[in-house]
Design a protein around this motif. Structure first.
Motif, short mmCIF file in Angstrom:
data_model
loop_
_atom_site.label_atom_id
_atom_site.label_comp_id
_atom_site.label_asym_id
_atom_site.label_seq_id
_atom_site.Cartn_x
_atom_site.Cartn_y
_atom_site.Cartn_z
N ALA A 174 -8.03 3.11 5.84
CA ALA A 174 -9.22 2.76 6.74
C ALA A 174 -9.80 1.53 6.07
N THR A 175 -10.66 1.42 6.61
CA THR A 175 -11.65 -0.16 6.42
C THR A 175 -11.89 0.01 4.63
N ARG A 176 -12.66 1.10 3.93
CA ARG A 176 -12.78 1.21 2.49
C ARG A 176 -11.09 1.15 1.84
N ASP A 177 -10.61 1.51 2.02
CA ASP A 177 -9.06 0.88 1.68
C ASP A 177 -9.10 0.05 1.80
N ILE A 178 -9.05 -1.17 2.50
CA ILE A 178 -8.06 -2.65 2.82
C ILE A 178 -9.29 -3.02 1.63
N VAL A 179 -10.97 -2.62 1.34
CA VAL A 179 -11.83 -3.60 0.28
C VAL A 179 -11.43 -3.38 -1.07
N GLU A 180 -10.66 -2.27 -1.18
CA GLU A 180 -10.69 -2.01 -2.63
C GLU A 180 -10.13 -2.93 -3.09
N ILE A 181 -8.20 -2.28 -1.81
CA ILE A 181 -6.62 -2.97 -2.41
C ILE A 181 -7.14 -4.55 -2.66
N LEU A 182 -7.18 -5.31 -1.61
CA LEU A 182 -8.14 -6.24 -2.16
C LEU A 182 -8.63 -6.55 -2.80
N GLY A 183 -9.97 -6.23 -3.17
CA GLY A 183 -10.77 -6.22 -3.90
C GLY A 183 -9.56 -5.96 -6.35
N VAL A 194 0.17 -1.16 0.12
CA VAL A 194 0.18 -0.09 -0.14
C VAL A 194 1.16 1.31 0.11
N VAL A 195 0.56 1.89 -1.10
CA VAL A 195 1.81 2.94 -1.02
C VAL A 195 0.89 4.14 -1.16
N ARG A 196 1.87 4.88 0.54
CA ARG A 196 0.87 6.46 1.17
C ARG A 196 1.92 7.51 1.35
N SER A 197 2.01 8.77 0.68
CA SER A 197 2.56 9.89 1.06
C SER A 197 2.58 9.89 2.70
N ALA A 198 3.63 9.63 3.36
CA ALA A 198 4.20 10.19 4.50
C ALA A 198 5.13 10.91 5.06
#
Length: 212
Positions: free
Chosen positions: A94-103, A79-83
């Motif tokens: 968040a949860t919705r991001d995890i759903v998209e990542i697995l999807g 999961v690439v994110r700015s930090a």
């Protein structure tokens, strides 16, 4: 509200049990998803009449979930994110991001199946539990990093938030004398050099007066 469970629900009960739950939880989740019925005489009779069918359906769902679990359990997702340099994300996962990542990887998961108490807010390797079925849980790993290259380094055990990673030094090898060496020839700026020359001149003048 009292409901009859049509399948095993973690921390609630087994199929066929009558349990008391919050009205909102029943109306928004248990009833519309077919996981429970309102507890009344008619529904109790209906459940008993359909018990065999419900048990067979539950077994089928569990077997399907287990097939997904055999493929999904233990997988790692980048999961690439700015930090910032300290690893704090400019946002969160968040949860919705995890759903998209697995999807995106071909795993169809609903938000209700992701067990995440708090959004992920730092880079690192994060374990997340997924409930595929009331009786089937798996754990996946989210490799949250600023770049794919950093994710690869992180996967091999490197701590991207350490002083070594941030500043290019080995924090475990640092000694007190590494921070300041009184015998070192430090490069002073012009102002410091002028003050040092002035002080040296005053000391020489005082020494001459003593010898006079």
């Amino acid at each position: 509200m009292d409901v009859i469970l049509l399948e095993r629900i973690a921390k609630l009960g087994q199929m066929g049990e009558t349990v008391k739950v919050r009205d909102g939880y029943a109306r928004n989740y248990l009833l519309p998803t077919g996981r429970a019925l309102r507890a009344n005489a008619a529904n109790k009779a209906r459940f008993e009449a359909e018990r065999a069918v419900l048990e067979a359906r539950n077994l089928e769902r569990r077997n399907e979930a287990q097939k997904i679990a055999d493929t999904l359990d233990g997988k790692s997702f980048i999961v690439v994110r700015s930090a910032g340099e300290t690893g704090q994300l400019y946002g969160s996962v968040a949860t919705r991001d995890i759903v998209e990542i697995l999807g995106d990887e071909g795993f169809k998961i609903s938000r209700n199946q992701v067990v995440l108490n708090h959004p992920i807010k730092t880079v690192g390797l994060h374990k997340v539990e997924i409930q595929l079925h009331a009786e089937v849980y798996v754990t996946v790993e989210l490799n949250v990093a600023r770049t794919a290259e950093e994710a690869e380094r992180q996967l091999h055990g490197e701590d991207l938030t350490s002083a070594d990673a941030i500043y290019g030094v080995d924090e475990d090898a640092l000694r007190p004398e590494d921070f300041f060496n009184p015998d070192a020839d430090y490069d002073l700026d012009d102002e410091d050099e002028a003050e040092e020359a002035e002080a040296s001149g005053e000391e020489e003048g005082e020494e001459e007066d003593k010898n006079a």
